[in-house]
Design an enzyme around this catalytic site. Sequence first.
Site, PDB file in Angstrom:
ATOM      1  N   LYS A  46       0.833  -1.201   0.000  1.00 30.10           N
ATOM      2  CA  LYS A  46       0.000   0.000   0.000  1.00 30.10           C
ATOM      3  C   LYS A  46       0.867   1.251   0.000  1.00 30.10           C
ATOM      4  CE  LYS A  46      -4.033  -2.150   1.860  1.00 30.10           C
ATOM      5  NZ  LYS A  46      -5.125  -2.189   2.792  1.00 30.10           N
ATOM      6  N   ARG A  47       1.916   1.208   0.790  1.00 28.02           N
ATOM      7  CA  ARG A  47       2.864   2.332   0.801  1.00 28.02           C
ATOM      8  C   ARG A  47       4.137   1.839   0.139  1.00 28.02           C
ATOM      9  NH1 ARG A  47      -0.088   6.196   1.471  1.00 28.02           N
ATOM     10  NH2 ARG A  47      -1.485   6.238   3.238  1.00 28.02           N
TER      11      ARG A  47
END
Length: 451
Positions: free
Chosen positions: A220-221
């Site tokens: 996600k990051r």
Amino acid sequence: MVPRLRFPPSPTGPIHVGNMHTAVFCWALSRALKGDFILRIEDTDAARNTPEATQLIFDALNWLGLDWDEGPDIGGDFGPYVQSERRPFHQRTIEKLVDEGHAYYGDDPANPATPSGNPLRLRMPRAGETTLHDAIRGEIRFENGRNQDPIIVRSNGDPLYHLATVTDDHDMGITHVVRGEDWIPSAPIHIQLHKAMGWDEPVWVHLPLILNRQGQKLKKRDPEGGYLIRDFQAAGYLPQALFNYLLLLGWTPDNAQEIVDKWDVRQQFRLERLSPSPSTFDWDKLNWMNRQYMQRFSHEKLAELLRPYLEDVYDELPLQNEWLVRLTAVIRESLNKLEDAVDAAEWAFADNFELTPGAQEALHGESARPVLTRLVAELAHVVLLDEATAQSILQGLRNGFKESDGWQPTAIFHPIRAALTGQTGGPPLAEIMAILGKNRTLQRIANALRL
Ligand code: GLU
């Protein structure tokens, strides 16, 4: 029988491009098969679910234009569409499995414990193989008896994902399960659950993963950039472009055409054309795709899309429409995505800009002062500085200085660019001058002459 496909995200965090890839493929297959696309929110992980994450799922699907036929918001004949509200159905499965000896409490299959305080486990076969028939990959065999029997209900009585999903898929009449290949290791449990319940298995479709440029699963990051759908949206990627781009990660359309829309999907999307190999998320390709879709917009339409990005950063509100359309026409070729307009149009807004080293050099060259002084003199006669007028003034300067001093065009145009924009590259000068108008052009030259 109408094919029924489901997209069952867990709202545990902001939806990312990996989930969305699954949603796009699931939607596409449902449309190509003329089936139903069903949205089910799998909120069984109470500790990690958030209402914001659920909202982001709706937003992302709507933004990409993936319409669903049944779901929590619109209902349908197979509701409820929120997993936590389906406990009675899960309970029925639990009772049947226990009654028929397919599941037992505790950790020892030979000595089942009592329900209270013990997890429920599915009794898996001890020998032989469990075979997954995957529509993309063919047969995948798993040797039985290698792992401890899986827990399907927690000791506190909460059903786990495996039990809830398989029950819901059956009860909702799901015919095709489309999901990421990271679910392949769980497939034997799901297959054995179907068998134990005497249910037909759906068609299994495990999609290839998307990797970053380092060949790792997307996070996600991710260090390579945000992969959250709301980040793509905020950056000004067009939904048609992201939809099209995601479709090409694992599907090859007829004639290897790259620009495809929903109509093509309905006509051509086939399970047989899906590839099992992982694909790499390629930002350059996505940018290219986005440019293809931006090109379709008129200057007016694109200006409308750029307006919020510019107004957000530059406080010359409101931007006059006609001017914004002209500015759009000048900068649009340099944009990969809408947010790029903020940098690309900086010269049009900020009167006090930094000079690049090249611009500094241009302003300190021998031609700078004579050229800029002459330009000021020429502009004095001008009433309205439009592009044609600016063009003819620049042409005059160029010819004049070539004749009198033998100067090359760069000796003329670089100092002017430097004075007007702080740079030595960018859109055509006449367009820049017309966008700035006479007063701001003169003001910037005056600033440069003071250096
Ligand atoms: N809720 C699961 C997820 O979010 C669904 C997996 C499946 O499709 O079976 O990935």
